[in-house]
Motif scaffolding. Structure first.
Motif, short mmCIF file in Angstrom:
data_model
loop_
_atom_site.label_atom_id
_atom_site.label_comp_id
_atom_site.label_asym_id
_atom_site.label_seq_id
_atom_site.Cartn_x
_atom_site.Cartn_y
_atom_site.Cartn_z
N GLN A 38 -7.64 8.84 -44.26
CA GLN A 38 -7.15 7.71 -44.12
C GLN A 38 -5.89 6.77 -43.53
OE1 GLN A 38 -7.89 6.17 -48.36
NE2 GLN A 38 -9.63 5.27 -47.61
N PRO A 39 -5.44 6.89 -43.38
CA PRO A 39 -3.86 5.57 -42.66
C PRO A 39 -3.42 6.24 -44.16
CG PRO A 39 -6.07 4.27 -41.56
CD PRO A 39 -6.25 5.07 -42.27
N GLY A 40 -1.85 6.93 -43.37
CA GLY A 40 -0.87 7.12 -44.12
C GLY A 40 -0.94 7.97 -44.88
N ARG A 41 -1.72 8.90 -45.18
CA ARG A 41 -1.87 10.11 -44.90
C ARG A 41 -1.78 11.23 -44.79
NH1 ARG A 41 -5.97 8.61 -50.13
NH2 ARG A 41 -5.34 11.07 -51.33
N SER A 42 -2.13 12.55 -45.74
CA SER A 42 -1.65 13.47 -44.98
C SER A 42 -3.18 14.30 -45.11
CB SER A 42 -0.71 14.18 -46.06
OG SER A 42 0.12 13.94 -46.29
N LEU A 43 -2.55 15.91 -44.32
CA LEU A 43 -3.40 16.46 -43.36
C LEU A 43 -3.07 17.94 -42.63
CD1 LEU A 43 -6.70 16.91 -43.11
CD2 LEU A 43 -6.46 15.90 -41.02
N ARG A 44 -3.48 18.94 -43.17
CA ARG A 44 -2.99 20.33 -42.51
C ARG A 44 -4.47 20.79 -41.25
NH1 ARG A 44 -2.04 25.38 -46.78
NH2 ARG A 44 -4.58 25.47 -46.36
N LEU A 45 -3.56 21.01 -40.55
CA LEU A 45 -4.83 22.06 -39.38
C LEU A 45 -4.39 22.86 -39.74
CD1 LEU A 45 -4.79 19.37 -36.71
CD2 LEU A 45 -5.61 19.40 -38.56
N SER A 46 -5.43 24.30 -39.67
CA SER A 46 -4.96 25.88 -39.11
C SER A 46 -4.81 26.03 -38.25
CB SER A 46 -5.28 26.02 -40.76
OG SER A 46 -4.84 26.42 -41.64
N CYS A 47 -4.78 27.12 -37.71
CA CYS A 47 -4.90 28.17 -35.87
C CYS A 47 -5.10 29.76 -36.40
CB CYS A 47 -4.08 27.05 -35.17
SG CYS A 47 -4.38 28.44 -33.69
N ALA A 48 -6.23 29.81 -36.76
CA ALA A 48 -6.28 31.48 -36.64
C ALA A 48 -6.27 32.13 -35.32
CB ALA A 48 -7.66 31.71 -37.97
N ALA A 49 -5.16 33.83 -35.24
CA ALA A 49 -4.70 33.92 -33.90
C ALA A 49 -5.82 35.58 -34.07
CB ALA A 49 -3.28 34.38 -33.78
N SER A 50 -6.28 36.21 -32.89
CA SER A 50 -6.38 37.36 -32.99
C SER A 50 -6.85 37.76 -31.00
CB SER A 50 -8.26 37.85 -33.58
OG SER A 50 -9.05 36.69 -32.99
N GLY A 51 -6.04 39.45 -31.90
CA GLY A 51 -6.67 39.37 -30.65
C GLY A 51 -5.07 40.43 -29.66
N PHE A 52 -4.39 39.70 -29.92
CA PHE A 52 -3.26 40.12 -28.91
C PHE A 52 -1.88 39.79 -30.12
CE2 PHE A 52 -0.99 35.25 -30.13
CZ PHE A 52 -2.17 34.66 -30.07
N SER A 53 -0.91 39.90 -29.77
CA SER A 53 0.31 40.29 -30.87
C SER A 53 0.68 39.33 -31.41
CB SER A 53 1.21 41.66 -30.01
OG SER A 53 1.33 42.80 -30.00
N PHE A 54 0.31 38.06 -32.14
CA PHE A 54 0.73 37.18 -32.29
C PHE A 54 2.06 36.59 -32.99
CE2 PHE A 54 -0.28 32.75 -33.84
CZ PHE A 54 0.51 32.42 -35.51
N SER A 55 3.55 37.57 -33.19
CA SER A 55 4.37 37.63 -33.85
C SER A 55 5.20 37.74 -32.52
CB SER A 55 4.86 38.97 -34.67
OG SER A 55 4.79 39.48 -34.02
N ARG A 56 4.94 37.37 -31.40
CA ARG A 56 5.46 37.50 -30.02
C ARG A 56 5.96 36.39 -29.60
NH1 ARG A 56 4.60 44.05 -27.40
NH2 ARG A 56 5.05 45.00 -29.54
N PHE A 57 4.39 35.60 -29.50
CA PHE A 57 4.36 34.75 -28.92
C PHE A 57 4.36 33.57 -29.35
CE2 PHE A 57 2.26 36.36 -24.92
CZ PHE A 57 1.89 37.68 -25.68
N GLY A 58 5.14 32.23 -28.74
CA GLY A 58 4.66 31.18 -29.31
C GLY A 58 3.57 30.38 -29.49
#
Lengths: 106, 121
Positions: free
Chosen positions: B13-33
């Motif tokens: 609903q309008p005014g409410r909150s939500l959290r989206l997630s993104c899971a990464a694999s196959g590369f050096s995650f900590s090196r990329f924006g």
């Protein structure tokens, strides 16, 4: 904020045609411009980075050029799989932005 | 294989909150924006936000500034987009995408498949 004006917004073409899309920035962005292809129901795909560099695996019929405020993207000989929507995107400074898109159809 | 998988999209609903997630694999995650890009139904792409490789720097589109916040956990190869005070115009398909170069905020060379957010009463 910086604006990208892409034209045309749509075009009709045939297989084998040469197609050119332009992207104009509201101020100079050096060569910090990318081009993407998006097909219906799919995520965008990076084709050209830094205005003129071909991403690995992308066919050589796709080319990009330009510097500063005026850029162009060309498909030298349109193939059936190239019917899609194309977007330019700058990364000269934040916030980044995309152009409005160009739909290429038959 | 370099892979990004988004999750968390739903009807809210309008005014409410939500959290989206993104899971990464196959590369050096900590090196990329990582960027978030969204697409309203039948519309073009809109850049939403970016987070630096170490999570120390974030930047947001004016349309979401003050309402959205990105965070990342490099130990888990995941990142989140915290969305508050949602508006009807936040409806769309949300993509996470990896920067092309390490430690850089440039273009997006790998994209997820997207997760759909619908803001409706």
């Amino acid at each position: 904020d910086l604006q990208l004006t892409q034209s045309p917004s749509s075009l009709s073409a045939s297989v084998g045609d040469r197609v050119t899309i332009t992207c104009q920035a509201s101020k100079g962005i050096r060569d910090y411009l990318n081009w993407y292809q998006q097909k219906p129901g799919k995520a965008p795909k990076l084709l050209i980075y830094d205005a003129s560099n071909l991403e690995t695996g992308v066919p050589s019929r796709f080319t990009g050029s330009g510097f500063g405020t005026d850029f162009s993207f060309t498909i030298s000989s349109l193939q059936p799989e190239d019917f899609a929507t194309y977007y330019c995107q700058h990364y000269d400074n934040l916030p980044f932005a995309f152009g409005g898109g160009t739909k290429v159809d038959l | 294989q370099v892979l990004l998988v988004e999750s968390g999209g739903r009807v809210v609903q309008p005014g409410r909150s939500l959290r989206l997630s993104c899971a990464a694999s196959g590369f050096s995650f900590s090196r990329f924006g990582i960027h978030w890009v969204r697409q309203a139904p039948g519309k073009g792409l809109e850049w939403v936000a970016v987070i630096s490789s170490d999570g120390g720097t974030t930047s947001y589109a004016d349309s979401v500034k003050g309402r959205f916040r990105m965070s990342r956990d490099n130990s888990k190869n995941t990142l989140d987009l915290h969305m508050n005070s949602l508006r009807i115009e936040d409806t769309g398909l949300y993509y996470c995408a990896k920067t092309r170069q390490e430690d850089s905020a440039d273009g997006m060379d790998v994209w997820g498949q997207g997760t759909t957010v619908t803001v409706s009463s």
